[in-house]
Scaffold this motif. Sequence first.
Motif, PDB file in Angstrom:
ATOM      1  N   GLY A   1      20.405  86.355   0.500  1.00 16.95           N
ATOM      2  CA  GLY A   1      19.017  86.653   0.126  1.00 16.95           C
ATOM      3  C   GLY A   1      18.763  86.416  -1.342  1.00 16.95           C
ATOM      4  O   GLY A   1      17.741  85.835  -1.732  1.00 16.95           O
ATOM      5  N   ASN A   2      19.704  86.841  -2.173  1.00 18.11           N
ATOM      6  CA  ASN A   2      19.560  86.632  -3.616  1.00 18.11           C
ATOM      7  C   ASN A   2      19.518  85.144  -3.964  1.00 18.11           C
ATOM      8  O   ASN A   2      18.781  84.732  -4.863  1.00 18.11           O
ATOM      9  N   GLN A   3      20.305  84.326  -3.241  1.00 12.72           N
ATOM     10  CA  GLN A   3      20.279  82.878  -3.471  1.00 12.72           C
ATOM     11  C   GLN A   3      18.916  82.289  -3.116  1.00 12.72           C
ATOM     12  O   GLN A   3      18.386  81.453  -3.852  1.00 12.72           O
ATOM     13  N   PHE A   4      18.348  82.725  -1.992  1.00 11.91           N
ATOM     14  CA  PHE A   4      17.020  82.240  -1.603  1.00 11.91           C
ATOM     15  C   PHE A   4      15.969  82.623  -2.642  1.00 11.91           C
ATOM     16  O   PHE A   4      15.097  81.819  -2.982  1.00 11.91           O
ATOM     17  N   VAL A   5      16.054  83.841  -3.153  1.00 12.71           N
ATOM     18  CA  VAL A   5      15.094  84.282  -4.177  1.00 12.71           C
ATOM     19  C   VAL A   5      15.227  83.421  -5.430  1.00 12.71           C
ATOM     20  O   VAL A   5      14.221  82.980  -5.994  1.00 12.71           O
ATOM     21  N   ALA A   6      16.447  83.161  -5.861  1.00 11.35           N
ATOM     22  CA  ALA A   6      16.663  82.346  -7.053  1.00 11.35           C
ATOM     23  C   ALA A   6      16.079  80.942  -6.870  1.00 11.35           C
ATOM     24  O   ALA A   6      15.419  80.407  -7.767  1.00 11.35           O
ATOM     25  N   GLU A   7      16.294  80.359  -5.685  1.00 10.66           N
ATOM     26  CA  GLU A   7      15.735  79.035  -5.402  1.00 10.66           C
ATOM     27  C   GLU A   7      14.204  79.084  -5.402  1.00 10.66           C
ATOM     28  O   GLU A   7      13.556  78.187  -5.950  1.00 10.66           O
ATOM     29  N   ALA A   8      13.652  80.112  -4.797  1.00  9.35           N
ATOM     30  CA  ALA A   8      12.192  80.239  -4.729  1.00  9.35           C
ATOM     31  C   ALA A   8      11.587  80.363  -6.122  1.00  9.35           C
ATOM     32  O   ALA A   8      10.560  79.750  -6.421  1.00  9.35           O
ATOM     33  N   GLN A   9      12.226  81.141  -6.970  1.00  5.21           N
ATOM     34  CA  GLN A   9      11.709  81.332  -8.321  1.00  5.21           C
ATOM     35  C   GLN A   9      11.728  80.041  -9.129  1.00  5.21           C
ATOM     36  O   GLN A   9      10.853  79.820  -9.960  1.00  5.21           O
TER      37      GLN A   9
ATOM     38  N   ALA B   1      17.302  87.591   5.259  1.00  8.19           N
ATOM     39  CA  ALA B   1      18.670  87.913   4.837  1.00  8.19           C
ATOM     40  C   ALA B   1      18.771  89.368   4.376  1.00  8.19           C
ATOM     41  O   ALA B   1      19.726  90.065   4.722  1.00  8.19           O
ATOM     42  N   PHE B   2      17.771  89.828   3.621  1.00  9.62           N
ATOM     43  CA  PHE B   2      17.789  91.223   3.163  1.00  9.62           C
ATOM     44  C   PHE B   2      17.644  92.184   4.340  1.00  9.62           C
ATOM     45  O   PHE B   2      18.243  93.257   4.363  1.00  9.62           O
ATOM     46  N   TYR B   3      16.845  91.777   5.338  1.00 11.31           N
ATOM     47  CA  TYR B   3      16.710  92.597   6.543  1.00 11.31           C
ATOM     48  C   TYR B   3      18.073  92.733   7.229  1.00 11.31           C
ATOM     49  O   TYR B   3      18.460  93.832   7.639  1.00 11.31           O
TER      50      TYR B   3
END
Length: 145
Positions: free
Chosen positions: A13-21, A41-43
């Motif tokens: 989830g953290n990787q997806f957030v970093a990519e989104a940002q 992923a966080f779910y």
Amino acid sequence: MTADSYSHHLATGNQFVAEAQKIATTDFAAARALWQQAGQAFYRAHQADRNQPEAALRLAQAWMAEAHALHKEGSPNATVMWQNAAAQNELAFDLDPRNARIAMAAASCHHFAGDAEAAQAWMQIGQHLASGGDQAPEPGDPTDD
């Protein structure tokens, strides 16, 4: 699920957030899709260990990003998503009741969901905690009677 799956889903989830940002300002639709994947992923992390406040909070943050995206698009579903994010923040707060940041996030969600009374209440809780309220005295502290 195991602690390994909790850690794996949280990291994913953290990787997806970093990519989104990284792409949010240039390709908002793609960033939104990544935020949705992060939420999934966080779910899964939250399901793997329901006692971990970090997974609960990260899920709330993913829902806040989704609510913001819906709001930006003018979608009437934004309010529902803000309400969901508020409820998830409250769940995270139940797991970490001294965390001012979570209380303030709940306040923000309630504000955007249009519930001024709940927003005010959560803001007061957050401010109280941020100012040192509800802190246990240190051992040996003269106020520790």
